[in-house]
Design a protein around this motif. Structure first.
Motif, short mmCIF file in Angstrom:
data_model
loop_
_atom_site.label_atom_id
_atom_site.label_comp_id
_atom_site.label_asym_id
_atom_site.label_seq_id
_atom_site.Cartn_x
_atom_site.Cartn_y
_atom_site.Cartn_z
N ASN A 87 59.18 44.07 37.51
CA ASN A 87 58.19 43.18 36.92
C ASN A 87 56.84 43.88 36.97
O ASN A 87 56.49 44.50 37.97
N SER A 88 56.07 43.73 35.90
CA SER A 88 54.74 44.30 35.87
C SER A 88 53.79 43.42 36.67
O SER A 88 53.71 42.22 36.47
N ILE A 89 53.07 44.03 37.61
CA ILE A 89 52.10 43.32 38.42
C ILE A 89 50.72 43.41 37.79
O ILE A 89 50.00 42.42 37.69
N GLY A 90 50.33 44.61 37.37
CA GLY A 90 49.02 44.79 36.76
C GLY A 90 48.89 46.15 36.10
O GLY A 90 49.58 47.09 36.46
N ASN A 120 48.99 38.10 31.56
CA ASN A 120 48.23 36.98 31.00
C ASN A 120 46.73 37.27 30.98
O ASN A 120 45.92 36.35 30.88
N VAL A 121 46.35 38.52 31.10
CA VAL A 121 44.97 39.00 31.09
C VAL A 121 44.15 38.29 32.18
O VAL A 121 43.05 37.82 31.95
N ARG A 122 44.73 38.23 33.37
CA ARG A 122 44.02 37.72 34.55
C ARG A 122 43.88 38.85 35.55
O ARG A 122 44.75 39.72 35.64
N ARG A 123 42.82 38.79 36.32
CA ARG A 123 42.62 39.80 37.36
C ARG A 123 43.74 39.73 38.37
O ARG A 123 44.14 38.66 38.80
N ASN A 124 44.22 40.91 38.75
CA ASN A 124 45.31 40.94 39.73
C ASN A 124 45.21 42.19 40.59
O ASN A 124 46.04 43.08 40.50
N GLY A 125 44.18 42.27 41.40
CA GLY A 125 44.06 43.37 42.34
C GLY A 125 43.30 44.56 41.81
O GLY A 125 42.75 44.54 40.71
N VAL A 126 43.28 45.61 42.64
CA VAL A 126 42.55 46.84 42.36
C VAL A 126 43.46 48.01 42.71
O VAL A 126 44.20 47.96 43.69
N ILE A 127 43.40 49.07 41.89
CA ILE A 127 44.15 50.30 42.17
C ILE A 127 43.15 51.41 42.51
O ILE A 127 42.11 51.51 41.88
N ASN A 128 43.46 52.19 43.53
CA ASN A 128 42.62 53.30 43.96
C ASN A 128 43.36 54.61 43.68
O ASN A 128 44.48 54.78 44.15
#
Length: 179
Positions: A87-90, A120-128
Motif C-alpha cells: 500500500n502506498s503511504i506517501g 487523497n492529497v493529505r499530508r502524511n509524514g516527512v521523508i529524509n
C-alpha cells in the motif's frame, strides 16, 4: 543520455495509515518521472513503525530531460511475502533543480527533507534523504597528459601577458567619476 544520482534514503517521520500510526514493514521506491525503468527499492524496515529508518543508498539513472525524482514510501501487506503486495503511504516529488544547477557543484551532497502526500492529497509524514549526482571520471585526460592546468579568468592586457584577473569585475566608469 542520463545522469547517475545516488539517493541515500535515511528515515521517515510520523507515517500513518487511515489516520493511525504504522506498525512497520515499510520500504521506499525511488525513480525519475522520465525514466522507463522501475527505479530502485530499499530494504523493508519492520521495526520502525511510524518512524522507520533505512539508511540505505540506492542509485537511479535520471535522464537529462527529467524534471522530478519520485520517492514513495510503501507498506508491505501482511498477506504477501513479496514487495508486489503493498500500500502506498506517501509520495514526494523532488525537483531536479533542488540538487542540480545553481551555484553548488554537482557532486555536492545535499541533505533534504520533504513532505509526503498520500493518495487523497493529505499530508502524511516527512521523508529524509541525501542526494549526490555522481560525476563521471574523466579517464581520457590524466594529469600527466596535460602539461599545464586550466586557468579561469580574464587576460590582464593584450600585450602577451600570461597573468589573469580573477574575482568580480569592477566598474571603471564609477572609479573615474570619483577621482
Amino acid at each position: 543520455m542520463s545522469r547517475t544520482v545516488e539517493v541515500a534514503v535515511l528515515s521517515a517521520e510520523n507515517l500513518q495509515m487511515n489516520k493511525k500510526p504504522l506498525r512497520g514493514n515499510t520500504f521506499v521506491t525511488v525513480h525519475s518521472d522520465a525514466s522507463t525503468d522501475a527505479g530502485a527499492v530499499t530494504k523493508v524496515d519492520s521495526e520502525g513503525g511510524s518512524y522507520p529508518s533505512w539508511n540505505e543508498k540506492v542509485v537511479v539513472n535520471v535522464p537529462l530531460h527529467a524534471r522530478f525524482i519520485t520517492v514513495e514510501v510503501k507498506s508491505k501487506t501482511s498477506s504477501s511475502s513479496s514487495l508486489t503486495g503493498s500500500n502506498s503511504i506517501g509520495v514526494a516529488r523532488i525537483p531536479i533543480s533542488d540538487f542540480i544547477g545553481g551555484y553548488v557543484p554537482e557532486n555536492q551532497l545535499h541533505f533534504l527533507s520533504y513532505r509526503l502526500w498520500d493518495g487523497n492529497v493529505r499530508r502524511n509524514g516527512v521523508i529524509n534523504i541525501s542526494v549526490r549526482v555522481k560525476v563521471p571520471e574523466r579517464s581520457s585526460c590524466s594529469s600527466n597528459s596535460m602539461p599545464f592546468s586550466a586557468v579561469t579568468g580574464v587576460p590582464v592586457a593584450g600585450n602577451g601577458s600570461t597573468g589573469v584577473v580573477t574575482g568580480f569585475p569592477a566598474l571603471w566608469l564609477n572609479y573615474q567619476r570619483n577621482i
